[in-house]
Design a protein around this motif. Structure first.
Motif, PDB file in Angstrom:
ATOM      1  N   SER A  15      -7.793  10.888  -6.532  1.00  0.00           N
ATOM      2  CA  SER A  15      -7.141  11.971  -6.162  1.00  0.00           C
ATOM      3  C   SER A  15      -8.451  12.831  -5.588  1.00  0.00           C
ATOM      4  CB  SER A  15      -6.829  12.613  -7.495  1.00  0.00           C
ATOM      5  OG  SER A  15      -6.452  14.144  -7.306  1.00  0.00           O
ATOM      6  N   ALA A  72       1.333   3.638  -3.208  1.00  0.00           N
ATOM      7  CA  ALA A  72       0.784   5.216  -3.035  1.00  0.00           C
ATOM      8  C   ALA A  72       1.962   6.155  -3.374  1.00  0.00           C
ATOM      9  CB  ALA A  72       0.448   5.321  -1.334  1.00  0.00           C
ATOM     10  N   SER A  92      -8.767   8.698 -10.836  1.00  0.00           N
ATOM     11  CA  SER A  92      -8.349   7.761 -10.208  1.00  0.00           C
ATOM     12  C   SER A  92      -7.118   7.127 -10.841  1.00  0.00           C
ATOM     13  CB  SER A  92      -9.188   6.620 -10.017  1.00  0.00           C
ATOM     14  OG  SER A  92      -9.616   6.018 -11.132  1.00  0.00           O
ATOM     15  N   ALA A 145       1.783   5.970  -7.187  1.00  0.00           N
ATOM     16  CA  ALA A 145       0.603   6.899  -7.514  1.00  0.00           C
ATOM     17  C   ALA A 145       0.887   8.375  -7.488  1.00  0.00           C
ATOM     18  CB  ALA A 145      -0.680   6.482  -6.969  1.00  0.00           C
ATOM     19  N   ILE A 146       1.422   8.854  -6.249  1.00  0.00           N
ATOM     20  CA  ILE A 146       1.930  10.411  -5.887  1.00  0.00           C
ATOM     21  C   ILE A 146       2.894  10.803  -6.941  1.00  0.00           C
ATOM     22  CG2 ILE A 146       3.025  11.634  -4.226  1.00  0.00           C
ATOM     23  CD1 ILE A 146       1.775  10.007  -2.082  1.00  0.00           C
ATOM     24  N   LEU A 192      -4.000  11.541  -2.197  1.00  0.00           N
ATOM     25  CA  LEU A 192      -4.734  10.543  -2.597  1.00  0.00           C
ATOM     26  C   LEU A 192      -5.147   9.713  -1.619  1.00  0.00           C
ATOM     27  CD1 LEU A 192      -2.084   9.605  -5.252  1.00  0.00           C
ATOM     28  CD2 LEU A 192      -4.015  10.553  -5.906  1.00  0.00           C
ATOM     29  N   VAL A 193      -6.064   8.885  -1.844  1.00  0.00           N
ATOM     30  CA  VAL A 193      -6.446   7.731  -0.853  1.00  0.00           C
ATOM     31  C   VAL A 193      -6.507   6.508  -1.650  1.00  0.00           C
ATOM     32  CG1 VAL A 193      -7.650   9.232   0.721  1.00  0.00           C
ATOM     33  CG2 VAL A 193      -8.910   8.156  -1.063  1.00  0.00           C
ATOM     34  N   THR A 194      -6.260   5.475  -0.905  1.00  0.00           N
ATOM     35  CA  THR A 194      -6.287   4.129  -1.468  1.00  0.00           C
ATOM     36  C   THR A 194      -8.000   3.815  -1.268  1.00  0.00           C
ATOM     37  OG1 THR A 194      -4.509   3.399  -0.548  1.00  0.00           O
ATOM     38  CG2 THR A 194      -5.702   1.585  -1.320  1.00  0.00           C
ATOM     39  N   ASP A 217       0.713  -1.115  -0.001  1.00  0.00           N
ATOM     40  CA  ASP A 217       0.110   0.030   0.041  1.00  0.00           C
ATOM     41  C   ASP A 217       0.861   1.342  -0.017  1.00  0.00           C
ATOM     42  OD1 ASP A 217      -2.507   1.609  -0.008  1.00  0.00           O
ATOM     43  OD2 ASP A 217      -2.428   1.724   2.214  1.00  0.00           O
ATOM     44  N   GLU A 218       1.935   1.159   0.859  1.00  0.00           N
ATOM     45  CA  GLU A 218       2.733   2.385   0.949  1.00  0.00           C
ATOM     46  C   GLU A 218       3.457   2.601  -0.391  1.00  0.00           C
ATOM     47  OE1 GLU A 218       6.697   4.219   3.529  1.00  0.00           O
ATOM     48  OE2 GLU A 218       5.768   2.155   4.080  1.00  0.00           O
ATOM     49  N   ASN A 253       0.003  14.613  -3.742  1.00  0.00           N
ATOM     50  CA  ASN A 253      -0.060  13.775  -2.518  1.00  0.00           C
ATOM     51  C   ASN A 253      -1.355  13.859  -1.859  1.00  0.00           C
ATOM     52  OD1 ASN A 253       0.001  16.186  -1.081  1.00  0.00           O
ATOM     53  ND2 ASN A 253       1.792  15.841   0.019  1.00  0.00           N
ATOM     54  N   PHE A 293      -6.213   4.310  -6.444  1.00  0.00           N
ATOM     55  CA  PHE A 293      -6.135   5.524  -5.674  1.00  0.00           C
ATOM     56  C   PHE A 293      -6.792   6.689  -6.526  1.00  0.00           C
ATOM     57  CE2 PHE A 293      -2.048   3.103  -5.039  1.00  0.00           C
ATOM     58  CZ  PHE A 293      -2.145   3.237  -3.717  1.00  0.00           C
TER      59      PHE A 293
END
Length: 138
Positions: free
Chosen positions: A105, A34, A79, A37-38, A46-48, A30-31, A44, A103
């Motif tokens: 935005s 992320a 996304s 994706a960032i 963004l959410v999962t 996940d990290e 930065n 993810f």
């Protein structure tokens, strides 16, 4: 898929069978996804939203160096969907694959989804340019 990020499996990362704990692997995925994706969307905020199928194929043991490969699978209006493969650095054996990691935005103030303005083609070109800058090829 490029493998640029690595982690060392430490004693605190192990399960009862002295192998990498699946929950720790998912935390790392996940990290790493992320961060990917960032960098792709250049925001930065963004959410999962979703992590699809996760397949564990082989164990990682204490002292193993694992590496993370990520690739953009799809780009939506708000996304980005990525795939992550974790493999053993030395043996290249796949440890696990997480597919369809989505993810979204968000607007930093309202926390509502907002268009990110990127296309898959733009992101592929951006990645090629970044790799050339790093002298890592196409």
């Amino acid at each position: 898929m490029r493998f640029l990020s690595r982690r060392l499996v430490m004693p605190g990362d192990l399960n009862y069978a002295d192998a990498l704990f699946g929950g720790r692997a998912l935390e790392w995925i996940d990290e790493e996804a992320a961060i990917y994706a960032i960098c792709q969307l250049e925001t930065n905020v963004l959410v999962t939203k979703h992590i699809g199928e996760i397949t564990f194929e082989s164990p990682a043991l204490k002292g193993d160096v694992v590496e993370f490969g990520l690739a953009t699978k799809k780009v939506g209006r708000t996304s980005i969907t990525v795939t992550c493969m974790v493999r053993n650095k030395a043996t290249k054996k796949t440890i696990c694959v997480a597919d369809d990691i989505v993810f979204v935005s968000l607007d930093p103030e309202t926390r509502e989804p907002v268009p990110h303005g990127k296309t898959l083609e733009e992101l592929e070109n951006q990645t090629r340019q970044e790799l050339r800058t790093l002298n890592l090829g196409n």
